[in-house]
Write a protein that holds these residues in place. Sequence first.
Motif, PDB file in Angstrom:
ATOM      1  N   THR A 276      16.189  74.070  49.332  1.00 42.77           N
ATOM      2  CA  THR A 276      16.605  72.890  50.105  1.00 42.77           C
ATOM      3  C   THR A 276      17.817  72.250  49.421  1.00 42.77           C
ATOM      4  N   ASP A 277      17.632  71.679  48.235  1.00 41.87           N
ATOM      5  CA  ASP A 277      18.694  70.892  47.596  1.00 41.87           C
ATOM      6  C   ASP A 277      19.894  71.725  47.157  1.00 41.87           C
ATOM      7  N   ILE A 278      19.631  72.761  46.396  1.00 41.25           N
ATOM      8  CA  ILE A 278      20.742  73.524  45.816  1.00 41.25           C
ATOM      9  C   ILE A 278      21.467  74.301  46.921  1.00 41.25           C
ATOM     10  N   LYS A 279      20.706  74.848  47.856  1.00 39.45           N
ATOM     11  CA  LYS A 279      21.336  75.530  49.001  1.00 39.45           C
ATOM     12  C   LYS A 279      22.173  74.532  49.817  1.00 39.45           C
ATOM     13  N   PHE A 280      21.668  73.337  49.963  1.00 39.78           N
ATOM     14  CA  PHE A 280      22.388  72.272  50.684  1.00 39.78           C
ATOM     15  C   PHE A 280      23.783  72.067  50.067  1.00 39.78           C
ATOM     16  N   GLY A 281      23.813  71.984  48.744  1.00 39.59           N
ATOM     17  CA  GLY A 281      25.086  71.764  48.045  1.00 39.59           C
ATOM     18  C   GLY A 281      26.002  72.972  48.103  1.00 39.59           C
ATOM     19  N   ILE A 282      25.430  74.158  47.952  1.00 42.50           N
ATOM     20  CA  ILE A 282      26.258  75.375  47.956  1.00 42.50           C
ATOM     21  C   ILE A 282      26.813  75.631  49.359  1.00 42.50           C
ATOM     22  N   ASP A 283      25.932  75.579  50.363  1.00 45.74           N
ATOM     23  CA  ASP A 283      26.398  75.810  51.741  1.00 45.74           C
ATOM     24  C   ASP A 283      27.440  74.768  52.144  1.00 45.74           C
ATOM     25  N   GLY A 284      27.294  73.555  51.595  1.00 39.23           N
ATOM     26  CA  GLY A 284      28.225  72.477  51.927  1.00 39.23           C
ATOM     27  C   GLY A 284      29.524  72.549  51.124  1.00 39.23           C
ATOM     28  N   LYS A 285      29.631  73.589  50.278  1.00 37.64           N
ATOM     29  CA  LYS A 285      30.836  73.788  49.457  1.00 37.64           C
ATOM     30  C   LYS A 285      31.167  72.545  48.629  1.00 37.64           C
ATOM     31  N   LEU A 286      30.114  71.942  48.064  1.00 36.12           N
ATOM     32  CA  LEU A 286      30.333  70.809  47.169  1.00 36.12           C
ATOM     33  C   LEU A 286      30.925  71.317  45.854  1.00 36.12           C
ATOM     34  N   GLY A 287      31.543  70.380  45.113  1.00 36.15           N
ATOM     35  CA  GLY A 287      32.142  70.747  43.836  1.00 36.15           C
ATOM     36  C   GLY A 287      31.124  71.227  42.817  1.00 36.15           C
ATOM     37  N   GLY A 288      29.869  70.802  42.961  1.00 34.43           N
ATOM     38  CA  GLY A 288      28.865  71.232  41.994  1.00 34.43           C
ATOM     39  C   GLY A 288      27.444  71.028  42.483  1.00 34.43           C
ATOM     40  N   THR A 289      26.534  71.730  41.816  1.00 33.17           N
ATOM     41  CA  THR A 289      25.100  71.561  42.068  1.00 33.17           C
ATOM     42  C   THR A 289      24.409  71.517  40.711  1.00 33.17           C
ATOM     43  N   LEU A 290      23.481  70.584  40.548  1.00 36.72           N
ATOM     44  CA  LEU A 290      22.722  70.459  39.302  1.00 36.72           C
ATOM     45  C   LEU A 290      21.238  70.597  39.610  1.00 36.72           C
ATOM     46  N   HIS A 291      20.620  71.554  38.951  1.00 33.90           N
ATOM     47  CA  HIS A 291      19.182  71.787  39.112  1.00 33.90           C
ATOM     48  C   HIS A 291      18.466  71.143  37.927  1.00 33.90           C
ATOM     49  N   VAL A 292      17.573  70.192  38.209  1.00 35.47           N
ATOM     50  CA  VAL A 292      16.758  69.615  37.132  1.00 35.47           C
ATOM     51  C   VAL A 292      15.354  70.224  37.217  1.00 35.47           C
ATOM     52  N   LEU A 293      14.789  70.443  36.040  1.00 34.14           N
ATOM     53  CA  LEU A 293      13.559  71.254  35.978  1.00 34.14           C
ATOM     54  C   LEU A 293      12.287  70.398  35.992  1.00 34.14           C
ATOM     55  N   THR A 294      12.351  69.248  36.668  1.00 41.58           N
ATOM     56  CA  THR A 294      11.200  68.334  36.683  1.00 41.58           C
ATOM     57  C   THR A 294      10.426  68.385  37.999  1.00 41.58           C
ATOM     58  N   GLY A 295      10.726  69.377  38.834  1.00 39.73           N
ATOM     59  CA  GLY A 295      10.079  69.404  40.142  1.00 39.73           C
ATOM     60  C   GLY A 295       9.544  70.768  40.514  1.00 39.73           C
ATOM     61  N   VAL A 296       9.836  71.177  41.749  1.00 41.55           N
ATOM     62  CA  VAL A 296       9.210  72.358  42.339  1.00 41.55           C
ATOM     63  C   VAL A 296       9.655  73.660  41.673  1.00 41.55           C
ATOM     64  N   HIS A 297      10.949  73.855  41.493  1.00 39.61           N
ATOM     65  CA  HIS A 297      11.436  75.155  41.005  1.00 39.61           C
ATOM     66  C   HIS A 297      11.848  75.122  39.528  1.00 39.61           C
ATOM     67  N   GLN A 298      11.723  76.255  38.915  1.00 38.75           N
ATOM     68  CA  GLN A 298      12.059  76.426  37.500  1.00 38.75           C
ATOM     69  C   GLN A 298      13.158  77.487  37.365  1.00 38.75           C
ATOM     70  N   LYS A 299      13.582  77.710  36.123  1.00 42.32           N
ATOM     71  CA  LYS A 299      14.648  78.694  35.877  1.00 42.32           C
ATOM     72  C   LYS A 299      14.306  80.076  36.420  1.00 42.32           C
ATOM     73  N   GLU A 300      13.037  80.437  36.280  1.00 42.84           N
ATOM     74  CA  GLU A 300      12.596  81.778  36.716  1.00 42.84           C
ATOM     75  C   GLU A 300      12.902  81.997  38.198  1.00 42.84           C
ATOM     76  N   ASP A 301      12.911  80.903  38.951  1.00 42.46           N
ATOM     77  CA  ASP A 301      13.095  81.031  40.400  1.00 42.46           C
ATOM     78  C   ASP A 301      14.518  81.449  40.789  1.00 42.46           C
ATOM     79  N   TRP A 302      15.487  81.269  39.884  1.00 45.38           N
ATOM     80  CA  TRP A 302      16.857  81.722  40.189  1.00 45.38           C
ATOM     81  C   TRP A 302      16.886  83.228  40.406  1.00 45.38           C
ATOM     82  N   ASP A 303      16.038  83.935  39.661  1.00 45.88           N
ATOM     83  CA  ASP A 303      16.109  85.389  39.652  1.00 45.88           C
ATOM     84  C   ASP A 303      15.140  86.059  40.611  1.00 45.88           C
ATOM     85  N   ARG A 304      14.391  85.228  41.329  1.00 48.53           N
ATOM     86  CA  ARG A 304      13.447  85.842  42.268  1.00 48.53           C
ATOM     87  C   ARG A 304      14.192  86.600  43.336  1.00 48.53           C
ATOM     88  N   GLU A 305      13.557  87.647  43.820  1.00 47.84           N
ATOM     89  CA  GLU A 305      14.223  88.505  44.804  1.00 47.84           C
ATOM     90  C   GLU A 305      14.644  87.714  46.044  1.00 47.84           C
TER      91      GLU A 305
END
Length: 325
Positions: A276-305
């Motif tokens: 939701t959040d990070i895709k929102f920023g990337i699809d919107g061609k924002l200058g940046g996206t910051l993922h904080v690890l205090t919620g639903v997804h963790q680092k491991e989720d970046w590499d999921r298929e």
Amino acid sequence: ASSPKYLTGDKAAINEFIDKFDTFLFDCDGVLWSGDHVFDRVPETIMMLKARGSSPLTSHPSCAFNSYSSPSGKRTVFVTNNSTKSREDYLQKISNLHIPCEKEDVFGSSYSAAIYISRILKLPPGKNKVFAIGEAGVEKELAAEGIPCLGGTDPNFRRDMTPKDFQALADGTALDPEVGVVLCGLDFHINYLKLSTALHYLRRGAIFLATNTDSTLPMHHSFFMGAGSIMIPLQYASGTKPLELGKPSQAMMDAVEGKFQLDRSKTCMVGDRLNTDIKFGIDGKLGGTLHVLTGVHQKEDWDREDAVAVPAYYADKLSDLAVVA
Ligand code: PLP
Ligand code: CA
């Protein structure tokens, strides 16, 4: 794609990161708080950003008496997929947690849906009512845009379906011919009567909208049914997909851009959920996206298929940004 840059504990990187942007879009739950528990030093972090100039002072000595000499701080906007609350309700919640915020800084998915209906769809008279699956937040934002609404929290839709109801839906006598939209958000009282009524409106050609399609609702360190999981039965039964108006929908990004006059290249989306959040920023061609690890997804989720979005930056928690003066 290059791997996300880790900001926690790296003052130089944090400074460079903050200087790149003039606007930060914050997801709320999982970034600022979890449920009713505000994360440590979040209010101070937002205050720091609001106080911090977006233009470097040193290179403009000649501008001592114009606006350059007191650059306004970063703009902070709160963008939530929670449709159960209106912007006013959210402002109350944010303020109660001592996070600096004004009503105009809140952008929720029920507001996103309401302004899409009133300003983009522009329903003709005689077809301008909305049948809502949702809570008071949806009703309040529709009312604020002058859009008549049925369903929602009306007790007449929060009850068991009777044999008469089956008949009245089948023959159309239970249906309001002026309904032109079915809007589906999270509804804690979802039932067979409401879903069947929505289905009948869809089968009669109503436009299908969803406030957001989060699969789950994180609460109490567990996961409950999200708005998307309430919506899917309607998609299945009607054979039509709704237009989504929460993150990551670009309809929401366009509305945020219009309202806040964003320079996308100088805007950063901060979130805990990749799809939701990070895709929102990337699809919107924002200058940046910051993922904080205090919620639903963790680092491991970046590499999921099935990973749909990898952030440009990450930090353990939002207040890690506050280490800089
Ligand atoms: N939908 C509902 C009903 C919620 O209660 C929440 C979080 O509280 C969300 C969605 C997700 O909100 P956010 O986009 O701020 O993480
Ligand atoms: Ca979140």
